[in-house]
Scaffold this motif. Sequence first.
Motif, short mmCIF file in Angstrom:
data_model
loop_
_atom_site.label_atom_id
_atom_site.label_comp_id
_atom_site.label_asym_id
_atom_site.label_seq_id
_atom_site.Cartn_x
_atom_site.Cartn_y
_atom_site.Cartn_z
N GLY A 58 0.68 -1.20 -0.04
CA GLY A 58 0.13 0.04 0.27
C GLY A 58 0.87 1.31 0.18
N SER A 107 -2.70 -0.56 6.49
CA SER A 107 -3.62 -1.35 5.43
C SER A 107 -2.87 -1.78 4.29
N ASN A 108 -2.84 -2.97 3.65
CA ASN A 108 -2.36 -3.31 2.44
C ASN A 108 -3.09 -3.21 1.17
N GLU A 109 -4.43 -2.61 1.49
CA GLU A 109 -5.19 -2.37 0.04
C GLU A 109 -4.85 -1.32 -0.65
N LYS A 110 -4.98 -1.66 -2.00
CA LYS A 110 -4.93 -0.58 -3.01
C LYS A 110 -6.04 0.71 -2.81
#
Length: 324
Positions: A99, A179-182
């Motif tokens: 991210g 958070s790893n989310e795009k």
Amino acid sequence: MKATAIAPSNIALVKYWGKKDEILRLPQNSSFSVNLDNLITQTTVEFSDDLRDDEVIFNGQESKNKERVLNHIGRIRQIAGIKTKTKVVTSNNFPAAAGIASSASGFAALTLAGAAAAKINLSEKELSVLARQGSGSACRSIPPGFVEWFAADKSEDSYAVSRFSARHWDICDIVAIVSNEKKDVPSTAGQKLAQTSPFFKTRIANIPQKIEKIKNCVAEKNFRLFGELIESEAMELHAIMLTSTPPLVYWNPETVKLIKFIENWRRQGLAAYCTIDAGPNLHIFTESQNAKILAENLASLSEVKQTIINRPAEGAKLSDRHLF
Ligand code: DP6
């Protein structure tokens, strides 16, 4: 005609947000950043008559940004006057899913490797102007250390220069990944909304003063003032985002929790301050002697998935370690 470059990412301390020319990526305001030594992109570019198609490989797979990369290669082809196909292989030393924005290190490495592979001899300034057109923040990853990027009306006047060397000040930026989310709205799209904020004009008017202040803090190594300034600048950036139409909420609950933890640590005597870009993850600055304790504090939090410790870094450099 093959060349490889390594470039650091950078974190803006006074941020770039809003463009006056979308195509040339001319920013509404000047900005100030520091290069980061542990967020690195390595890129090899080859131009060859033997290649049948353009190929762009990122971390072992066909790149999702192929079109944007090839657009940038097009700029290099035009300067060099070459028409051959190209192969670009690139990899980051940090996880793709972390991210963390990689367009700064990515386009800086692509620019330097591409120019060298095309055998065009560009100055640092010209490389910075070219990198800017790939991704604005990439122009700040060309020169070393603490860097200022000038806003200007003409493309050749909007580039970045080093103001202090990487070794000038032993400070540390720990990236805390919550958070790893795009992100839902990439920064290129988010920036288009900047001018819809009723506070944008005020922000732009105050930027020159802010840049003078941050340069003074770095010159004098005044960490407390530096920290207060970068944190209030990050809050101002997010105030612009939150008051855009439609509003942009880049934070998540963990981001806010961490802001509160950092405040609390400060009350207990740990001088740490954060800055946040267009996403939920935090960059937390401290002086080097406090890096270990800050890293331990962060590692003990369930909200923090990963930390990456950075110190000020050199700019983009050529390398002979080709990726293919
Ligand atoms: C919030 O450089 O990613 O990180 O020019 O459209 O590629 P483009 O935008 P980009 O924007 C970075 C925005 C920021 C602040 C900063 O790095 O100054």
